[in-house]
Design a protein around this motif. Sequence first.
Motif, PDB file in Angstrom:
ATOM      1  N   GLU A 130       0.765  -1.315   0.070  1.00  0.00           N
ATOM      2  CA  GLU A 130      -0.076  -0.048   0.065  1.00  0.00           C
ATOM      3  C   GLU A 130       0.976   1.260  -0.023  1.00  0.00           C
ATOM      4  N   PRO A 131       0.362   2.503  -0.351  1.00  0.00           N
ATOM      5  CA  PRO A 131       1.016   3.618  -0.408  1.00  0.00           C
ATOM      6  C   PRO A 131       2.035   3.848   0.785  1.00  0.00           C
ATOM      7  N   ASN A 132       1.413   3.558   2.018  1.00  0.00           N
ATOM      8  CA  ASN A 132       2.234   3.567   3.192  1.00  0.00           C
ATOM      9  C   ASN A 132       2.638   2.373   3.802  1.00  0.00           C
ATOM     10  N   SER A 133       2.643   1.302   3.352  1.00  0.00           N
ATOM     11  CA  SER A 133       3.202   0.109   3.707  1.00  0.00           C
ATOM     12  C   SER A 133       4.025  -0.725   2.551  1.00  0.00           C
ATOM     13  N   GLY A 134       5.127  -0.325   2.590  1.00  0.00           N
ATOM     14  CA  GLY A 134       6.056  -0.760   1.887  1.00  0.00           C
ATOM     15  C   GLY A 134       6.821  -2.159   2.349  1.00  0.00           C
ATOM     16  N   SER A 135       7.956  -1.641   2.537  1.00  0.00           N
ATOM     17  CA  SER A 135       8.721  -2.757   3.482  1.00  0.00           C
ATOM     18  C   SER A 135       8.133  -3.186   4.692  1.00  0.00           C
ATOM     19  N   ASP A 136       7.317  -2.112   5.236  1.00  0.00           N
ATOM     20  CA  ASP A 136       6.510  -2.653   6.600  1.00  0.00           C
ATOM     21  C   ASP A 136       5.218  -3.059   6.260  1.00  0.00           C
ATOM     22  N   SER A 139       2.104  -3.277   8.203  1.00  0.00           N
ATOM     23  CA  SER A 139       0.992  -2.216   8.659  1.00  0.00           C
ATOM     24  C   SER A 139       0.181  -1.837   7.978  1.00  0.00           C
ATOM     25  N   LYS A 181      -0.167  -5.739  15.126  1.00  0.00           N
ATOM     26  CA  LYS A 181      -0.425  -5.567  13.484  1.00  0.00           C
ATOM     27  C   LYS A 181      -0.604  -6.957  12.637  1.00  0.00           C
ATOM     28  N   ILE A 387      15.026  -5.782   3.615  1.00  0.00           N
ATOM     29  CA  ILE A 387      14.259  -6.859   4.580  1.00  0.00           C
ATOM     30  C   ILE A 387      14.953  -7.872   4.491  1.00  0.00           C
TER      31      ILE A 387
ATOM     32  N   ARG B 256       9.435   9.566   5.094  1.00  0.00           N
ATOM     33  CA  ARG B 256       8.925   8.266   5.028  1.00  0.00           C
ATOM     34  C   ARG B 256       8.830   7.381   6.055  1.00  0.00           C
ATOM     35  N   LYS B 257       7.724   7.062   6.718  1.00  0.00           N
ATOM     36  CA  LYS B 257       7.516   6.256   7.839  1.00  0.00           C
ATOM     37  C   LYS B 257       7.333   4.820   7.631  1.00  0.00           C
ATOM     38  N   GLN B 258       7.932   3.912   8.224  1.00  0.00           N
ATOM     39  CA  GLN B 258       7.997   2.512   8.154  1.00  0.00           C
ATOM     40  C   GLN B 258       8.252   1.778   9.404  1.00  0.00           C
ATOM     41  N   PHE B 259       7.666   0.806  10.029  1.00  0.00           N
ATOM     42  CA  PHE B 259       7.955   0.336  11.234  1.00  0.00           C
ATOM     43  C   PHE B 259       7.803   1.175  12.480  1.00  0.00           C
TER      44      PHE B 259
END
Lengths: 399, 367
Positions: A130-136, A139, A181, A387, B256-259
């Motif tokens: 998703e646009p805000n969930s790539g490597s994570d 989420s 999550k 990752i 850019r926020k992740q985790f």
Amino acid sequence: MNASFTAEELQFQEDARQFLEAEFPKDIRAKVEQRVRLEKDDYVRWQKILYKKGWAAPNWPEEYGGTGWTAVQKYIFAEQMARFGAPEPVAFGMKMVAPVIYSYGNEEQKKRFLPDILASNVWWCQGYSEPNSGSDLASLKTSAVREGDHYIVNGTKTWNTLGQYADWIFCLVRTDNSVKKQEGISFLLIDMKTPGIKVSPIYLIDGTPEVNEVYFENVKVPVENLIGEENKGWTYAKVLLTHERTNIAGVPRSKVRLEKLRALAAKTADGNGGSLSDDPIFKKKIAEAEIQVLALEYAELRALAAVSVGKAPGPESSILKVVGTEVAQFIDELYMEMAAWQSLPFVPDQFVEGFSGEEIGENGEAATALNYFNNRKASIYGGSNEIQKNIICKAVLGL
Amino acid sequence: MLQDSVQKFVHRHYSFDDRNAIIDSGSGYSDECWQLFAELGWLTVPFSEDDGGFGGLATDMMVLMEEFGKAMVVEPFVPTAVLGGGLVAALGSEQQKEQNLGPLMEGKLQLGAALYETNGRYNLASVGTTAKRDGDHYVVNGSKILVLNGESAQQLLVSVRTQGAERDEQGISVVLIDAASSGVHKKAYTTVDGHRAAQISFTDVRVPVANCLGAEGEALSALRRVVDRATLCVSAEAVGALDMLLQKTVEYSKTRKQFGTAIGTFQALQHRMADMFIECQLARSIVVMAAMKLDSNLPDAEKARAVSAAKSRVGRAIRKVGQEAVQLHGGIGITNELDVGHLFKRVTGIETLFGNSDFHTARFASL
């Protein structure tokens, strides 16, 4: 694990070669050789030929239509496919959703979906990032709220490859916001014709609309499309990603590309009256790539040997993903360097079916920089190489 | 001052969207911008005061090109002013300079240099295109690849062989050919990094002998000097573009926020950005070195060596910084909508221009 093939294996290699020689459509082969982009029909037509032969899904269990081949046979077949430039079946159905369905789906789902995947009657695509969930990835926010016999799905998925062709999409959706999550994610199959789904192309820097954003607005999905248990989707997805990674080393393709590179280098002028094959710097680079592919090949064979004695593909597959994509990207660079000036023209029309104008460059030279740009995706997708290294640190090194 | 003037121009006229519109336009560059280049005096920068220019210093061109690099300017400054104009300045008679350099600096003349051939790779001495004398004309036959600005150029500066065999250093001349001449065939295209170029063939093209620049058959060393200046220019352009890639990557990593945190807080990624910074600084340093040597009284071979050192090292920085900028951005880094992918494409294009790192490393070692 042996260093050479048995007589039976050599016979199988010959059978595979003859089959490909006779059945892999000449027009598709010509397209691949001229680097013309393949269309949906090309993939489907070829996959249906494989299906007719019973060779569409070497990795599936036999009861669902797999070939029952040994790891070595699968390896030989993949190599022959690469040698002829025959495209691997599109991964989303055959290699990604099918293993989840036959591992975690119920009998009804297996009967409903697997035969059409095997026969290439249905084109699948993936709804993970998703646009805000790539490597994570865990989420992810696309929600599926239960209302009676349906889930109501809302959200946006991105980096959806070839979704413009797809009949179905498999999605990770959030079904519980109140827990950790990873524990509130479910695995849902969605018919792309359902009202409320919009597919919008994302153009990449090589000029292709290869990926899409997929929007879901109050999309009604029957509950029988849920795979396994609600909120267990992350577990299923992790297994799927491991499968994706074992298929990602791409050794046969890299080997064939290096052989072709060497042959083309011998025909490419070095500017001093000789060929690039005489150029010590370029020669050294090709040799380094070949050595890396050899190491990767034996890393893969070792991993396969472990699987064949009953071990599930483990975190070692992260090695195959990292090295496989990096070596493929290095080969992209070598092709671009070989083409020199002729890598610079931006002439994508030349690589679309039916082009009849005056061509720039030879042997797909004008596609080499575009391939280099496009394939930077390889170290990003399927769990980015960063990752993979996290996985190695955690699961292997105990850090 | 020069830097300030380019930055103001970019701020007013050259946003990412402006640039995209220019690339999609018919000629692939903005004549309005080009006229501004002339008004602001930028087109005089590559030329000596004797030739009516600003001074012709490599260090000035470096400043200009670095700013062009940051904004990914596609106007044909290098092909027209540095290569084409540079060849006229280096080889031409007073009359040839008068006819060409004046209009060029006024923004009224577009040039293209047709110097490379399929079999020659990056070797400027590999000239198979022939010019055979016929009375007071040459008859030119042959084919050139990737002529930058080849589509819009009104005059082409073409390296031709007036005598000798294909790779002889002697016998190479540069002739001015009117692009509208009979027998000139252009196959024009946009390049992967948004510039325009053409493949140009010459079939029995008749060129007045008076259009030869300098002494017949003696052009190679001047040709190399001029291409070295162009090489310095694109290297400086890359330095500007690489700085932008670094800057944009650092900014992105902070937002850019992740985790649950900005990805820029991960030490694994911080070190990679530190490595990018080191690459950018080394690229900048070696380009400054080459520009200063070009402006010095050192022997030609020293200058050539300095330019090759710069192009080779900048090429390495391009690979590293370009790839890392994309990788740290993730998928968004290779989409059309973001400038990062376009910066990546431009620097990658520069890597090939006038010889890649391997070519220049070998040339450095041989000089």
